[in-house]
Enzyme design. Structure first.
Site, short mmCIF file in Angstrom:
data_model
loop_
_atom_site.label_atom_id
_atom_site.label_comp_id
_atom_site.label_asym_id
_atom_site.label_seq_id
_atom_site.Cartn_x
_atom_site.Cartn_y
_atom_site.Cartn_z
N HIS A 185 36.50 29.07 114.33
CA HIS A 185 36.02 27.80 113.79
C HIS A 185 35.23 26.96 114.79
O HIS A 185 34.25 26.32 114.43
CB HIS A 185 37.20 26.97 113.27
CG HIS A 185 37.53 27.31 111.85
ND1 HIS A 185 37.36 26.42 110.83
CD2 HIS A 185 38.00 28.44 111.29
CE1 HIS A 185 37.72 26.98 109.69
NE2 HIS A 185 38.12 28.22 109.95
N ASP B 161 35.40 19.59 111.99
CA ASP B 161 35.63 20.72 111.08
C ASP B 161 36.17 20.14 109.78
O ASP B 161 37.03 19.24 109.79
CB ASP B 161 36.65 21.67 111.71
CG ASP B 161 36.69 23.01 110.98
OD1 ASP B 161 36.29 24.00 111.59
OD2 ASP B 161 37.11 23.05 109.79
C1 U2F Z 1 37.24 33.43 109.85
O1 U2F Z 1 36.49 34.59 110.09
P1 U2F Z 1 36.44 35.57 111.37
O2 U2F Z 1 36.43 34.78 112.61
O3 U2F Z 1 37.44 36.65 111.28
O4 U2F Z 1 35.03 36.31 111.11
P2 U2F Z 1 33.55 35.80 111.10
O5 U2F Z 1 33.35 34.51 110.37
O6 U2F Z 1 32.78 36.93 110.59
O7 U2F Z 1 33.21 35.54 112.62
C2 U2F Z 1 33.40 36.51 113.60
C3 U2F Z 1 32.42 36.21 114.72
O8 U2F Z 1 32.80 36.95 115.87
C4 U2F Z 1 31.72 37.75 116.32
C5 U2F Z 1 30.81 37.91 115.11
C6 U2F Z 1 30.99 36.60 114.38
O9 U2F Z 1 30.10 35.62 114.89
O10 U2F Z 1 29.49 38.15 115.53
N1 U2F Z 1 32.22 39.06 116.81
C7 U2F Z 1 31.55 39.68 117.81
O11 U2F Z 1 30.53 39.19 118.31
N2 U2F Z 1 32.02 40.89 118.28
C8 U2F Z 1 33.11 41.48 117.76
O12 U2F Z 1 33.46 42.58 118.24
C9 U2F Z 1 33.82 40.84 116.72
C10 U2F Z 1 33.33 39.61 116.25
C11 U2F Z 1 37.85 33.59 108.47
F1 U2F Z 1 38.68 34.69 108.50
C12 U2F Z 1 36.75 33.75 107.43
O13 U2F Z 1 37.31 33.89 106.15
C13 U2F Z 1 35.79 32.57 107.46
O14 U2F Z 1 34.70 32.81 106.59
C14 U2F Z 1 35.29 32.36 108.89
C15 U2F Z 1 34.43 31.11 109.02
O15 U2F Z 1 35.17 29.98 108.70
O16 U2F Z 1 36.37 32.27 109.83
#
Ligand code: U2F
Length: 455
Positions: free
Chosen positions: A20, A118
């Site tokens: 976040h 947020d």
């Molecule tokens: C929560 O989501 P997550 O944090 O699980 O997943 P993303 O929104 O897709 O964000 C992951 C970020 O981490 C980066 C990737 C994304 O920018 O590029 N990343 C990376 O660079 N290398 C890696 O090996 C793994 C990840 C939640 F679960 C969701 O439901 C929401 O939509 C989201 C936004 O609020 O937050």
């Protein structure tokens, strides 16, 4: 209006869990660069700030980090993430207020003149209200998720609460909610009509849904105008002053992504649109059986792949998998995801549909194969497959060996995959256009600057 006596001071308050804080910091960096005479205080817990610093965040002179309490009482500890979130949230109203006071003290007594937070932190809206300053929440997830939460009361009235209240209605289309008419009851985030309605996060989101329409001066969305016109209309009807100004990772100069496993040079050795990138975000690891099926499917598909898989989950891979696929696969703890998706060799993205991942897939023009898990992810996945037509969801909603082989065949080698790639390229062009000077996101960013400067 701001005056020399009261120079503007914007407090940005992060929800200090998961990814976040990342988009909020990107927004803070963009604002700080655009308004060099304004002070920006970025508030998050010490742990979250340390991880942002570790991620390479370098701050401009007018943007400072201010630590927030994590809410864990002295002498006790919170083991799991859920417990940590619970402790933070139960003390959040006081934590946010004290954080804003500390920001003002650290800025030489300059009172906070605007609170950006947020969206989860509805109590930051209360604090801003009491201080008589504007509150601007940022929703970091997919806009469909926000629409669903905003219409929680309507959904409960129309569908009922609990699985038993709506037997057989899971496939009903949500056409009574502007912006969700391509989505089904089953795509809703849990905690609205099914799942844990009284968990701390569900209660938080319900309070957020009440606070935003009542108290927000504007709502920032990590989205861009035209991505889904029906969502734009739905947001306009439900929100005061929606400001889609994303994709935020294109708006702010991106931080360098480390590539310790040399994924990018590895991709250089592959042809255009041939490699599968697999990543399930920062929160979720798929169930053991699905990890094993995915591995079998990747092996059987014959496609080269990069898989971002947490170290602890490696033992779930079938015996010998790493050895047998080492000529054409890389399994790494952390991958430079944006760089990988942006590489010409990227051909398919197997994703959980976290919103940052979806936007990164869209801005790279790479079709997706979706395995959503919770929150906004199911709505995001449905939009990928049924609104934008740039990917598909695993058949039956779970990963199987056959499902993986089939989906990769469609996306990488089939006619439909070609069409998905063309549509994704169109969306990519729209995203790039939106953040250019004069584009809709860039104009909304300028509107946000006016709001935070109260002019
Ligand atoms: C929560 O989501 P997550 O944090 O699980 O997943 P993303 O929104 O897709 O964000 C992951 C970020 O981490 C980066 C990737 C994304 O920018 O590029 N990343 C990376 O660079 N290398 C890696 O090996 C793994 C990840 C939640 F679960 C969701 O439901 C929401 O939509 C989201 C936004 O609020 O937050």
């Amino acid at each position: 209006n701001s005056s020399a006596e009261h120079p503007p001071h914007v407090a940005l308050v992060a929800f200090p869990f998961g990814t976040h804080a990342g988009p909020l910091l990107a927004l803070a960096r963009a604002l700080a660069a655009a308004a060099p005479a304004t002070t920006f205080s970025f508030l998050s817990t010490a742990r979250s700030l340390a991880s942002l610093r570790g991620g390479g965040a370098v701050l401009a002179g007018n943007l400072r980090f201010v630590p927030l309490s994590d809410g864990i009482p002295e002498g006790s500890s919170a083991a799991g993430i859920e417990e940590q979130i619970g402790m933070f949230l139960s003390a959040a109203p006081a934590i946010v207020r004290k954080g804003i006071e500390a920001a003002s003290a650290e800025a030489g007594g300059a009172a906070v003149s605007c609170v950006v937070s947020d969206a989860f932190l509805w109590m930051a809206g209360k604090a801003a209200e009491e201080m008589g300053v504007p509150w601007v929440p940022l929703w970091t997830g997919g806009s469909g998720g926000l629409l669903a939460h905003l219409h929680t009361d309507l959904l409960r009235r129309m569908i009922g609460v609990g699985e038993e209240a709506n037997p057989g209605r899971a496939d009903e289309i949500l056409d009574f909610i502007p912006g969700l008419s391509a989505h089904r009851v089953r795509d809703l985030p849990e905690g609205i009509i099914f799942g844990p309605l009284n968990s701390s996060i569900s209660l938080l989101l319900h309070l957020m849904a009440q606070q935003i329409p009542r108290a927000a001066a504007a709502v920032v969305l990590n989205n861009f105008h035209g991505l889904d016109p029906s969502v734009d209309a739905g947001l306009a009807a439900a929100l005061p002053n929606p400001l889609p100004l994303g994709p935020i990772h294109l708006l702010a100069p991106p931080l360098a992504e480390p590539d310790p496993h040399l994924c990018l040079p590895w991709l250089d050795r592959h042809g255009p649109a041939t490699v599968v990138y697999v990543g399930f975000g920062t929160v979720t690891t798929p169930p053991p059986a699905e990890i094993a099926w995915l591995a079998e499917g990747l092996k059987a598909s014959g496609a080269p792949f990069i898989w971002s898989l947490k170290e602890a989950a490696r033992e779930l891979l079938p015996p010998g998998f790493l050895l047998r696929t080492r000529e054409r696969g890389l399994v790494v703890n952390w991958a430079p995801q944006r760089g990988i998706l942006g590489h010409v060799a990227a051909g398919a993205f197997v994703t959980h549909c976290g919103w940052n991942s979806v936007l990164e897939g869209i801005t790279a023009g790479v079709p997706m194969v979706c395995r959503p898990f919770f929150g906004d992810q199911t709505l995001n996945a449905r939009a990928v497959s049924h609104v934008w037509g740039i990917g598909e969801v695993f058949e039956g909603g779970v990963v199987t060996k056959e499902g993986t082989v089939r989906a990769l065949e469609v996306v990488l080698r089939g006619e439909e995959g070609k069409r998905m790639r063309e549509r994704a390229a169109e969306l990519k062009a729209m995203a790039v256009q939106a953040v250019r000077p004069g584009g809709s996101s860039s104009e909304n960013f300028n509107k946000l600057l006016k709001i935070i400067h109260r002019n």
